[in-house]
Design a protein around this motif. Sequence first.
Motif, short mmCIF file in Angstrom:
data_model
loop_
_atom_site.label_atom_id
_atom_site.label_comp_id
_atom_site.label_asym_id
_atom_site.label_seq_id
_atom_site.Cartn_x
_atom_site.Cartn_y
_atom_site.Cartn_z
N LEU A 67 6.49 2.50 10.82
CA LEU A 67 5.39 2.15 9.91
C LEU A 67 4.20 3.08 10.09
CD1 LEU A 67 5.46 -1.76 10.04
CD2 LEU A 67 6.20 -0.28 8.17
N TYR A 68 3.88 3.46 11.33
CA TYR A 68 2.76 4.37 11.58
C TYR A 68 2.97 5.70 10.86
CZ TYR A 68 0.04 1.98 15.23
OH TYR A 68 -0.78 1.14 15.91
N VAL A 69 4.14 6.29 11.02
CA VAL A 69 4.40 7.61 10.45
C VAL A 69 4.34 7.56 8.92
CG1 VAL A 69 6.12 9.43 10.18
CG2 VAL A 69 5.75 8.39 12.43
N LEU A 70 5.00 6.58 8.32
CA LEU A 70 5.00 6.46 6.86
C LEU A 70 3.60 6.18 6.33
CD1 LEU A 70 8.28 4.39 6.29
CD2 LEU A 70 7.94 6.87 6.02
N PHE A 71 2.89 5.29 6.98
CA PHE A 71 1.54 4.93 6.54
C PHE A 71 0.61 6.14 6.63
CE2 PHE A 71 -2.56 2.91 6.53
CZ PHE A 71 -2.40 1.78 5.75
N ALA A 72 0.71 6.89 7.73
CA ALA A 72 -0.15 8.06 7.91
C ALA A 72 0.11 9.11 6.84
CB ALA A 72 0.07 8.66 9.31
N LEU A 73 1.38 9.32 6.49
CA LEU A 73 1.71 10.30 5.45
C LEU A 73 1.13 9.91 4.09
CD1 LEU A 73 5.41 11.12 6.40
CD2 LEU A 73 3.42 12.66 6.57
N VAL A 74 1.17 8.62 3.77
CA VAL A 74 0.58 8.17 2.51
C VAL A 74 -0.94 8.33 2.55
CG1 VAL A 74 0.21 6.18 1.00
CG2 VAL A 74 2.46 6.57 1.99
N LEU A 75 -1.54 7.98 3.69
CA LEU A 75 -3.01 8.04 3.81
C LEU A 75 -3.52 9.47 3.61
CD1 LEU A 75 -5.63 6.49 4.55
CD2 LEU A 75 -5.19 7.10 6.93
N VAL A 76 -2.95 10.45 4.33
CA VAL A 76 -3.44 11.83 4.21
C VAL A 76 -2.97 12.47 2.91
CG1 VAL A 76 -3.63 12.20 6.69
CG2 VAL A 76 -1.47 12.73 5.55
N GLY A 77 -2.00 11.84 2.24
CA GLY A 77 -1.61 12.32 0.91
C GLY A 77 -2.57 11.87 -0.17
N PHE B 269 0.83 -1.20 0.00
CA PHE B 269 0.00 0.00 0.00
C PHE B 269 0.87 1.26 0.00
CE2 PHE B 269 -1.79 3.39 2.67
CZ PHE B 269 -2.88 3.75 1.90
N MET B 270 1.88 1.27 0.87
CA MET B 270 2.73 2.46 0.95
C MET B 270 3.55 2.63 -0.33
SD MET B 270 4.06 2.63 4.92
CE MET B 270 4.94 1.07 4.86
N GLY B 271 4.04 1.51 -0.90
CA GLY B 271 4.86 1.60 -2.10
C GLY B 271 4.09 2.08 -3.31
N LEU B 272 2.88 1.53 -3.50
CA LEU B 272 2.07 1.94 -4.65
C LEU B 272 1.36 3.26 -4.41
CD1 LEU B 272 0.52 -1.49 -5.72
CD2 LEU B 272 2.46 -0.29 -6.73
#
Length: 475
Positions: free
Chosen positions: A283-293, A206-209
């Motif tokens: 993982l939380y920080v990276l995932f959150a940045l992708v989500l709100v992006g 999810f984060m990569g794509l």
Amino acid sequence: MGLWTRKSIRELQDLSQKEHHALKKHLSAFDLILLGIGSILGAGLFSLTGIAAAENAGPAIALSFLLAALGCALAGVCYSELAAMIPISGSAYTYAYATMGEFVAWIIGWVLILEYALAAVTLAISWSAYLVSLLQDFNIHVSPTYVASPWQPITSAEGISSYGVLNLPAFLIIAVISLILILGIRQSAIFNKTMVVIKLSVVFLFMGLGFFYINYQNYKPFLPPNTGTFGAFGWSGVLQAAGVLFYAYIGFDALSTAAQETKNPQKAMPIGILGSLAICTVLYVLFALVLVGLVNYKELDVAAPVAFAIEHTPYPWLKTLVKIAILAGLTSGMLMALLGQSRIFYTMARDGLLPRYFGVLHPKFHTPWISNLILLVFVGLLSAFAPFSAVGHLTSLGTLLVFAMVCAGVLVLRYLEPDHPRPFRVPWAPFIPLLGVAVCTLMMFSLDFATWMRLIAWLILGILIYLFAKKEKIH
């Protein structure tokens, strides 16, 4: 035992030796890291992230995760010292008994009962929402009446509003996990490993794509201005979101309840606690940045925000895959919450603070099976009928209170038993434990008044039960 009578570390270790044939030692440091990841990467990542971003912090939700992680890291090193010194089931309850006496231990145990139960409830409600979303991908539609609590409004396609009857999937998943826990810690660990592998694989996917479809306009402003209300964006919103999301880090607390089922706990517990915390924070920080992006933060106030964010990518297959990973993550989180809860019951019953049947072990599986059955009914019913948001906030407040007490317990034990061997020592004491108390307390006071009132009511009930039970014992 008197109200303020404490158990020495030697007494606790002797008790552990007497019970070495009870709970079976199957867990390694690697198992603990995976159990921690299984518990931590749950509702905080997949459900509360969207709500906290929409209501409190906006894109700065990443800063909220870092602030929550700071409090967790401070508490985590304190947990590591105590877990290595006192490697028996009970977690913060046992540490409180060794440092502040029976009454404080009861209060901490009472809060832990609330904390673990409501953590499992929050995860089960999220699990139900994602299951419904996944089934819809396969054109299977479930009546909203049976996937919502009586407190949850439902709006039909025709615009007609009604309320749910019960959240049936949430109840059923609690029942299934409770039965797995009865089968044994080894079986539970194997089940958790499977869930963690599925979850981590798809989280990275999810984060990569998702990175390639971020709309960078969604990051502006990164820190939305405060609306004039404390906690509604601005720095106070970042602080309040950190308090809400602190619940997401409950995993390493649950790990310490499995100390008596761990091989070489003096070395394995610090590795498991700090290792899982570090991995999950990144993982939380990276995932959150992708989500709100991917999605503007104002649109994320939904029960299944990640599934909603996937709709902003051209990968329909990823949407289904991510939902499967989310279900796996929520499942492993529930497993750890119910594991921790049953071990707290077991230890409190052993100490005479709960009825003895809470500590009865199954003759074949060597698990506190009666406690697991009680949790199946109690937590299952709460999952079926409780509202989501109130449950999540109350769990965060209870977690923060427990963590603050653990940090304080390190200092108390350094004073009471300064010469006792410490396989792991908190560095820079007393600064680190005091800072842990301060950060946890700050986030506690960032939470809303209604949540505080619910916790105070729970504490008053617990004190009344304790005093009544002591009176009955005296007579």
